[in-house]
Design a protein around this motif. Structure first.
Motif, short mmCIF file in Angstrom:
data_model
loop_
_atom_site.label_atom_id
_atom_site.label_comp_id
_atom_site.label_asym_id
_atom_site.label_seq_id
_atom_site.Cartn_x
_atom_site.Cartn_y
_atom_site.Cartn_z
N TRP A 190 -7.12 28.17 -7.33
CA TRP A 190 -6.24 28.06 -8.50
C TRP A 190 -6.12 26.61 -8.98
CZ3 TRP A 190 -2.61 24.69 -7.04
CH2 TRP A 190 -2.19 24.67 -5.70
N PRO B 127 -3.18 31.52 -16.49
CA PRO B 127 -2.66 30.15 -16.35
C PRO B 127 -1.27 30.13 -15.71
CG PRO B 127 -3.61 30.46 -18.53
CD PRO B 127 -3.57 31.81 -17.88
N SER C 11 1.29 29.09 -8.47
CA SER C 11 0.71 28.69 -7.19
C SER C 11 0.91 27.20 -6.94
CB SER C 11 -0.79 29.02 -7.16
OG SER C 11 -0.99 30.40 -7.32
N ALA C 12 0.70 26.40 -7.99
CA ALA C 12 0.85 24.96 -7.82
C ALA C 12 2.28 24.60 -7.46
CB ALA C 12 0.42 24.25 -9.11
N GLN D 90 4.29 17.60 -24.08
CA GLN D 90 5.61 16.99 -23.91
C GLN D 90 5.62 15.52 -24.29
OE1 GLN D 90 8.15 17.75 -20.76
NE2 GLN D 90 8.18 19.93 -21.15
N ALA E 298 -7.38 25.49 -12.69
CA ALA E 298 -6.56 26.09 -13.75
C ALA E 298 -5.18 25.45 -13.78
CB ALA E 298 -6.45 27.59 -13.55
N ALA E 299 -4.61 25.19 -12.61
CA ALA E 299 -3.29 24.55 -12.57
C ALA E 299 -3.35 23.14 -13.13
CB ALA E 299 -2.76 24.54 -11.14
N ASP F 251 -2.30 20.00 -20.15
CA ASP F 251 -1.85 20.45 -21.47
C ASP F 251 -0.35 20.31 -21.63
OD1 ASP F 251 -4.12 20.95 -22.88
OD2 ASP F 251 -4.17 23.11 -22.54
N GLY F 252 0.39 20.63 -20.58
CA GLY F 252 1.84 20.46 -20.66
C GLY F 252 2.22 19.01 -20.91
N ALA F 253 1.53 18.10 -20.24
CA ALA F 253 1.83 16.68 -20.43
C ALA F 253 1.49 16.23 -21.85
CB ALA F 253 1.06 15.84 -19.41
N VAL G 258 -3.34 23.37 -16.82
CA VAL G 258 -1.99 23.67 -17.31
C VAL G 258 -1.15 22.40 -17.33
CG1 VAL G 258 0.18 24.79 -16.65
CG2 VAL G 258 -1.95 26.11 -16.70
N ILE G 259 -1.24 21.62 -16.26
CA ILE G 259 -0.43 20.40 -16.16
C ILE G 259 -0.86 19.39 -17.22
CG2 ILE G 259 0.10 18.43 -14.66
CD1 ILE G 259 -0.11 20.42 -12.29
N GLN H 211 3.08 25.60 -3.91
CA GLN H 211 2.49 24.62 -2.99
C GLN H 211 3.33 23.34 -2.94
OE1 GLN H 211 -0.30 24.94 -1.21
NE2 GLN H 211 -0.92 22.84 -0.71
N LEU I 180 0.27 17.14 -4.85
CA LEU I 180 -0.55 18.31 -4.57
C LEU I 180 -1.81 17.91 -3.80
CD1 LEU I 180 0.52 20.97 -5.46
CD2 LEU I 180 -0.50 20.61 -7.72
N ALA J 249 -1.69 30.45 -11.95
CA ALA J 249 -2.13 29.18 -11.36
C ALA J 249 -0.97 28.19 -11.30
CB ALA J 249 -3.29 28.60 -12.18
N ALA J 250 -0.18 28.17 -12.37
CA ALA J 250 0.97 27.25 -12.41
C ALA J 250 1.96 27.59 -11.30
CB ALA J 250 1.65 27.33 -13.77
N VAL K 78 6.88 20.18 -17.47
CA VAL K 78 5.51 20.02 -17.97
C VAL K 78 4.68 21.24 -17.60
CG1 VAL K 78 3.37 18.74 -17.55
CG2 VAL K 78 5.49 17.50 -18.03
N ILE K 79 4.82 21.70 -16.38
CA ILE K 79 4.01 22.84 -15.93
C ILE K 79 4.40 24.11 -16.69
CG2 ILE K 79 3.55 24.33 -13.95
CD1 ILE K 79 3.86 21.77 -12.19
N ASP L 207 5.74 24.30 -19.74
CA ASP L 207 5.23 24.23 -21.11
C ASP L 207 3.72 24.40 -21.16
OD1 ASP L 207 7.43 24.14 -22.68
OD2 ASP L 207 7.49 21.97 -22.95
N GLY L 208 3.02 23.81 -20.20
CA GLY L 208 1.58 23.99 -20.17
C GLY L 208 1.20 25.45 -20.00
N ALA L 209 1.92 26.15 -19.14
CA ALA L 209 1.62 27.56 -18.93
C ALA L 209 1.90 28.38 -20.19
CB ALA L 209 2.43 28.09 -17.75
#
Lengths: 188, 188
Positions: free
Chosen positions: A147, B171, B177-178, A162, A150-151, A157-159, A154-155, B181, A182, B174-175, B154-155, B157-159
């Motif tokens: 994963w 997505p 899961s991150a 924002q 993909a994560a 794109d979120g950054a 996502v991070i 973790q 991570l 994956a978010a 951020v995560i 919003d990215g998702a």
DNA sequence: TTGACAAGAGAATGATCGTTCTCATACTAT
DNA sequence: ATAGTATGAGAACGATCATTCTCTTGTCAA
């Protein structure tokens, strides 16, 4: 003006204007004025605004991905971890004057549900980005969980989003910290 | 129709239409037709489309935050971790028919750089979301690092964005899961 | 009942937009 | 040089939009 120069001029004008003002914030005569290409030639090249937008998105995908890859490699060459270098590259971009977020995310918000052409280009761009991030992760973090790419996407794109909303790089720093944390837990 | 009912009807129509088609994809007569409120009354309530948009965004902020908080609490009551319950709530939303991403992120893409009013409402929405996430993190993960709430936002919003682009919940998984973790590495 | 005002339906207005057309001006081939 | 073609400048066209106006229909106080 040669056909090639006209094409380049139109795409350059389209990129500046569409990115800065959004698709519906730009009218065709703006493109003419900024590019110096007449209406007649403009419509000979792109039979409609929608096709010009599609050409712009395709061109921007190539340009942006090439810039991103080069920027990441520059930071990797400077000693950065390939995954964390992603955030160095994005930090450069976000602090560029005129930064207004991801053109593809922005365009999706303006794209009506019936226009499949634009949606397809946008999704392809993000798919390519995920794939590129997966390759970066594979260098040096070859046993990251499945994963992870993909994560990471996502991070990122979120950054990007924002940082636009808050007009600040703080979200990017938080995102980098999270990814750093991570990576610590992933056995090399 | 009472003034209150008219107001509610207009805001409901604005929400359905602006969210589904974007701001510039909706014309004032669409609002009239969907709400049953005459042009005259519409403009008596909101002197311009821009002010209607501002009222819509403000209203949607209240509605969405209330829904989100309630959905998270429902999942927490079912035994979920408060932070991970965030992803259960977002998963509900993303799989709703007609889901088209975050109205605030979408609206930002359509908002010209001069319109400070809309930008302010959008930024305030995201600030409130970050704060809410910080409070969820404080429950049960009281010694999470200071960057954690911002990273979580951020995560999230990215998702939200990537689930829209890919029309998929991958997505989001994956978010989650991150974040799962990440939480593992935080001493309770 | 009547007079005065509030509100609705929806047409009018003036601006803007995507797209096309016209006319004048080049350029090309001979 | 000249007929024929391509191109530019930008006006014209028809649609659409935000906003306002008109005319009509209540509605309510006396």
């Amino acid at each position: 003006m040669s056909p090639d120069a006209a094409q380049r001029s139109v795409l350059r004008a389209a990129d500046e204007l569409f990115y800065a003002h959004g698709i519906s914030g730009v009218v065709m005569s703006d493109i003419r004025d900024a590019s110096g290409v007449s209406m007649r030639r403009l419509y000979a090249m792109y039979p409609s605004k929608s096709e010009l937008v599609a050409a712009w998105l395709t061109d921007r995908h190539d340009t942006w991905m090439a810039w991103f890859a080069a920027s990441v490699e520059r930071h990797v060459a400077g000693g950065a971890d390939p995954v964390l270098a992603t955030f160095d590259a994005i930090a450069e971009w976000v602090t560029t004057p005129g930064y207004r977020g991801c053109a593809f995310i922005n365009s999706l918000a303006e794209t009506s549900e019936v226009d499949d052409t634009h949606r397809t280009i946008i999704a392809a761009h993000k798919r390519d980005l995920v794939e590129h991030l997966a390759q970066l992760a594979a260098r040096g973090h070859s046993n990251a969980p499945s994963w992870f790419p993909a994560a990471l996407a996502v991070i990122v794109d979120g950054a990007i989003v924002q940082c636009t909303i808050f007009a600040s790089t703080d979200p990017l720093d938080a995102a980098r910290s999270a990814v750093h944390q991570l990576l610590e837990t992933i056995p090399t």
